[in-house]
Every structure is written in C-alpha cells, then in structure tokens.
Design a protein around this motif. Structure first.
Motif, PDB file in Angstrom:
ATOM      1  N   ASP A  25      40.121  43.456  40.203  1.00  0.00           N
ATOM      2  CA  ASP A  25      39.451  42.496  39.328  1.00  0.00           C
ATOM      3  C   ASP A  25      37.979  42.836  39.182  1.00  0.00           C
ATOM      4  OD1 ASP A  25      38.618  41.687  41.840  1.00  0.00           O
ATOM      5  OD2 ASP A  25      39.267  39.623  41.627  1.00  0.00           O
ATOM      6  N   THR A  31      39.141  35.810  36.371  1.00  0.00           N
ATOM      7  CA  THR A  31      38.521  36.934  35.689  1.00  0.00           C
ATOM      8  C   THR A  31      39.571  37.945  35.228  1.00  0.00           C
ATOM      9  OG1 THR A  31      36.723  38.547  35.804  1.00  0.00           O
ATOM     10  CG2 THR A  31      38.104  38.324  37.776  1.00  0.00           C
ATOM     11  N   ASP A  87      33.938  41.350  38.101  1.00  0.00           N
ATOM     12  CA  ASP A  87      33.076  40.178  38.178  1.00  0.00           C
ATOM     13  C   ASP A  87      32.946  39.529  36.795  1.00  0.00           C
ATOM     14  OD1 ASP A  87      30.904  38.391  38.270  1.00  0.00           O
ATOM     15  OD2 ASP A  87      29.836  39.609  39.738  1.00  0.00           O
ATOM     16  N   PRO A  88      33.361  38.263  36.653  1.00  0.00           N
ATOM     17  CA  PRO A  88      33.290  37.620  35.341  1.00  0.00           C
ATOM     18  C   PRO A  88      31.864  37.462  34.815  1.00  0.00           C
ATOM     19  CG  PRO A  88      33.850  36.010  37.013  1.00  0.00           C
ATOM     20  CD  PRO A  88      33.882  37.360  37.677  1.00  0.00           C
ATOM     21  N   GLU A 124      34.184  31.675  33.344  1.00  0.00           N
ATOM     22  CA  GLU A 124      35.541  31.883  33.853  1.00  0.00           C
ATOM     23  C   GLU A 124      36.399  32.425  32.715  1.00  0.00           C
ATOM     24  OE1 GLU A 124      39.188  29.371  35.832  1.00  0.00           O
ATOM     25  OE2 GLU A 124      37.140  28.686  36.160  1.00  0.00           O
ATOM     26  N   VAL A 125      37.165  33.434  33.017  1.00  0.00           N
ATOM     27  CA  VAL A 125      38.062  34.034  32.031  1.00  0.00           C
ATOM     28  C   VAL A 125      39.329  33.192  31.958  1.00  0.00           C
ATOM     29  CG1 VAL A 125      39.426  36.085  31.469  1.00  0.00           C
ATOM     30  CG2 VAL A 125      37.122  36.341  32.426  1.00  0.00           C
TER      31      VAL A 125
END
Length: 105
Positions: free
Chosen positions: A76, A60, A78-79, A6-7
């Motif tokens: 966004d 993300t 994909d993390p 997770e960002v």
C-alpha cells in the motif's frame, strides 16, 4: 484539525495507471510505472496481478498480495502522499461509457 485523505475507490488501467477516488470527491491519477523496479513492487510488472489485485486497503491504494484482503500483507501507498503529489483529473469518460453500456444491456 487538518484533513487526512482516505481513498474510497481505485480503478487500474492497462498502462499501469490508477484512478484514485478520495473521500472529499477528488479524483487523482497515479502512474505506478515508477514502482515497477522497486523491491516488492516488482511483482506489479505482471499486468494481470496489477489489474486484479489493485484495491483499497488501509484507506488507501493497495495491491492485495495474499489474495485474501489481508491488510497486514498488502502493498500500500501513503494516501497523503498520493493526495498531495498526484494530479487532479476528471472522471474518466471511458468509465462513464462502460457503466452506461452495462445499464443498457
């Protein structure tokens, strides 16, 4: 259970790169210049938009298209893909210096 990254923080740079801080403490560097010619991501060519709208949404790296942090209308990435494909980097020295300079004032 497998780790799903997770960002937690992002820092964009003027040269279309983004420092991505993950919840496990790792820092990755994403070069967004490869996105600038692709569909909706073309709006990132506007450097002001790229810099000001770069944020964390949906856990993300994202760009806040609407300007109101709407997670359903952001751009966004994909993390997991970012975590697996972006190179690991150290914390940027300029960021540390900038932070130190602000605390002195």
């Amino acid at each position: 259970m497998e780790y799903y990254p997770e960002v937690v923080q992002v820092i964009p740079t003027e040269d279309y790169k983004v420092y991505i801080y993950f919840d496990d403490g790792s820092i990755k560097l994403f070069d967004a210049s490869s996105l600038l010619e692709k569909g909706e991501f073309q709006r990132l060519k506007d450097k002001k938009f790229f810099m000001e709208r770069c944020t964390v949404l949906n856990g993300t790296l994202a760009w806040d298209v609407s300007g109101n942090y709407d997670e359903t209308t952001c751009l966004d990435l994909d993390p997991l893909v970012l975590y697996q494909t972006c190179p690991d980097v150290d914390e940027p020295e300029w960021l540390i210096k900038q932070s130190e300079d602000k605390s002195i004032k």
